[in-house]
Scaffold this active site. Sequence first.
Site, PDB file in Angstrom:
ATOM      1  CE  LYS A 133      -1.924   3.191   3.107  1.00  0.00           C
ATOM      2  NZ  LYS A 133      -1.707   3.684   4.473  1.00  0.00           N
ATOM      3  CB  CYS A 136     -25.272   6.292   1.712  1.00  0.00           C
ATOM      4  SG  CYS A 136     -24.287   5.727   0.311  1.00  0.00           S
TER       5      CYS A 136
END
Length: 380
Positions: free
Chosen positions: A273, A358
């Site tokens: 990452k 959302c």
Amino acid sequence: MSVSLLRNTAFLPSISLGIQTISSAKMRRTRSSLNQETPSQKNPGCDGTGGSSVPELRVFIRRKRVKKTVEVIAKEVKEESSGKKVMLVRLPDIEDFSYSKDITHPQSTPSKTVRLTGEKTLPQLMQTEIKGFSLSDPLQPPSNWEKVLEGIRKMRSAEDAPVDSMGCEKAGSSLPAKERRFAVLVSSLLSSQTKDQVNHGAVQRLLQNGLLAADAIDSANEETIKSLIYPVGFYTRKASNLKKVAKICLSKYNGDIPSSLEELLLLPGIGPKMAHLVMNVAWENVQGICVDTHVHRISNRLEWVSRPGTKQKTRTPEETRESLQLWLPKEEWVPINPLLVGFGQTICTPLRPRCAICTVSDLCPSAFKEAASPSSTPKK
């Protein structure tokens, strides 16, 4: 005592004869017999004097069977016999799936092959799966992924998140290019298991004390570094890794940082990452998606990723990265990280996601399946 023993010996020849008959019928005599046969032993119970005597005890040993082992060598098998058809089918490398409008599998490297024997033809084999990888199913993006992504962009534009001002890519933004690259590397190393606010504060304290350069960190006391980066997660280990990284950058890269993904991954404390983030931000060289815990969680909630050959969720951020890169257009590889990180910090939180506000909840397979968060603004 001796008289009693002599009386009993009269019965032993007949018993011994029975045992010998059974033994000779069932057990094979070997060279390991303790006593070799003599002429007088052919008629048990009789000796040269014609009187009775105690027969000798014979011991037979059964030979152990030796198991034959077959060693199978998997490299090159020569088919010397027969009429079995043998063909080589190459499994595509992950590099073969780099994004393009027409998905093809180049035949550049014949390194990975699978030997298939039998009567099936290649078209039949193409309908089967080899080690969980389906050769017949094309790589199809998830349905409505573009609508979901656009909806998340609109939600993100309406509300700032910590990553927007304190993410790793913001580190050293006012510094010259070389110093900024090192600052991004330091910020990435400190970021694991640490919130953006805490990580940003640690980087700022290093900068204010003149410890955001390789030579400065190399000459600094490790205890000083520890006190400045506290309370980032695992600050003791990270202080030690910072010293090691600074020394490597000075000795091998003249105070700069490695310019390849492979070399970055060799640095202490740098994982996939972080390496992809540094390549994307510091060198503007996009080789993969930076997947942290937010990207990993949200991608699985949206069912954008799965383990190879299954519909199961990915288990690690690295599995998520590999799965995302199979279908996500390459132009989205860089912006997907801050987009989903901020979305995960504000709305699609780890615990009690705010599904009620959302705008893409109707397209999310996981909507309202976890406990809803209180109506108050979530803690950032």
